[in-house]
Design an enzyme around this catalytic site. Structure first.
Site, PDB file in Angstrom:
ATOM      1  N   GLN A  12       0.822  -1.215   0.000  1.00  0.00           N
ATOM      2  CA  GLN A  12       0.000   0.000   0.000  1.00  0.00           C
ATOM      3  C   GLN A  12       0.858   1.268   0.000  1.00  0.00           C
ATOM      4  OE1 GLN A  12      -2.017   0.943   3.653  1.00  0.00           O
ATOM      5  NE2 GLN A  12      -3.508   2.293   2.674  1.00  0.00           N
ATOM      6  N   TYR A 140       2.204  -7.814  15.771  1.00  0.00           N
ATOM      7  CA  TYR A 140       2.563  -6.647  14.947  1.00  0.00           C
ATOM      8  C   TYR A 140       3.124  -5.530  15.846  1.00  0.00           C
ATOM      9  CZ  TYR A 140       1.692  -2.674  11.743  1.00  0.00           C
ATOM     10  OH  TYR A 140       1.794  -1.547  10.955  1.00  0.00           O
TER      11      TYR A 140
END
Ligand code: AKB
Length: 315
Positions: A12, A140
């Site tokens: 992205q 994460y």
């Protein structure tokens, strides 16, 4: 002129960061790399296949192009990470470790984004300070905190020029994000154009920081170009531009598309992650140390996103 390598350029952020960097530094000075072929990026400048976990292959490309600055964008995002934490740890930490070592050996500067996902535990959710408790409960987030600490360590121990920002959820219209908790704030625009309705996976009242891609790109480059003598922090700076709940973004979409409707099918894992993150970051250190200032707000972004998505769908 800098010679820059973008690792994980097909995602992205990379798919827009590469053209942005090529505009500034010249196409031949920005090498896009990814684990798989990306035609749009390879058509407009140098492109190499790199598996970020293959340190030798990565180092050979850095040598080949005499690279002096690296943007390491490789990461599995928060929601995907929870589906396979071992893989997320291997990829996110492996890409970082190889980037740090190559930056140390070859004298490159290194940008590795951190995230609002680095926060967790008991910390102030509103105006979350630059320096506060960071005890994330996603793999994460754990990788992001470890990454911030390792990047600071490589700076103080080895003098590597490491810099980083904590990105909010990034809203964009070139490449879809994949596997993030904040992805709903991109999907809502596609569905508003496609069907006029959206089913939201996050509860109506959960605030998260978000940012439009043009501000995110500018933040990364402005920090990498900042005068190092002014930087009291390095890894990583809080940056912010807007904070909203699903209800608030739906209302902004409705101002442009009055017939738009939204309902909820809350995904418990994503919702819990979203609730563990800040409502709104305090970005005063970035403003003071390198002049950070966002240019987009929710309404200007919403107008631009809807127009861009409509253009895409018309093609
Ligand atoms: C995610 O939702 O995992 C990412 C992020 C906020 O870092 N977009």
């Amino acid at each position: 002129m800098k010679r820059i390598l973008v690792l994980g350029a097909g995602g992205q952020i990379g798919s827009e960061l590469v053209p942005y960097l090529r505009e500034i530094y010249g196409a031949s000075n920005v090498v896009a790399t990814d684990v798989k072929q990306c035609d749009a990026l390879s058509a407009a400048g140098p492109f190499e296949i790199i598996d970020a976990l293959d340190a030798d292959g990565y180092a050979a490309v850095v040598d080949k192009y005499k690279i002096d600055a690296i943007y390491n964008l490789v990461a599995l995002l928060s929601a995907t990470g929870e589906k396979n934490p071992q893989l997320a740890m291997r990829i996110n930490m492996g890409a970082l470790q190889n980037s740090l070592e190559i930056a140390r050996e070859k004298g490159c500067s290194l940008f590795t984004p951190s995230s609002i996902g680095a926060f967790g535990g008991e910390f102030p959710r509103d105006n979350t300070p630059q320096d506060t408790v960071m005890q994330p409960n996603t793999i994460y987030g754990v990788c992001k905190v470890a990454g911030e600490l390792l990047s600071n360590y490589y700076h103080t121990r080895f003098g590597v020029d490491t810099r980083s920002v904590r990105f909010p959820g990034i809203i964009s219209n070139v490449t879809l994000p994949g596997g993030g908790t904040t992805d709903y704030a991109v999907e809502i625009y596609y569905e508003a154009v496609r069907t006029g309705r959206f089913t939201c996976p996050i509860s109506h009242d959960v605030y998260m920081d978000m940012m439009y891609m043009p501000d995110a790109l500018r933040a990364a480059v402005e920090l990498m170009e900042a005068d190092p003598s002014k930087l009291k922090h390095r890894n990583s700076f809080n940056i912010a531009s807007m904070s909203f709940t699903p209800e608030i973004i739906a209302e902004a979409v409705r101002r442009q598309v009055p017939s738009f409707t939204m309902d909820y099918d809350v995904e418990p894992v994503k919702d819990a992650i979203a609730r563990s993150w800040p409502n709104k970051l305090d970005d005063s250190c970035a403003r003071e140390e390198w002049g950070w200032k966002p240019q987009w707000d929710l309404d200007s972004m919403t107008r631009d996103m809807l127009a861009a998505v409509r253009r895409k769908m018309d093609k």
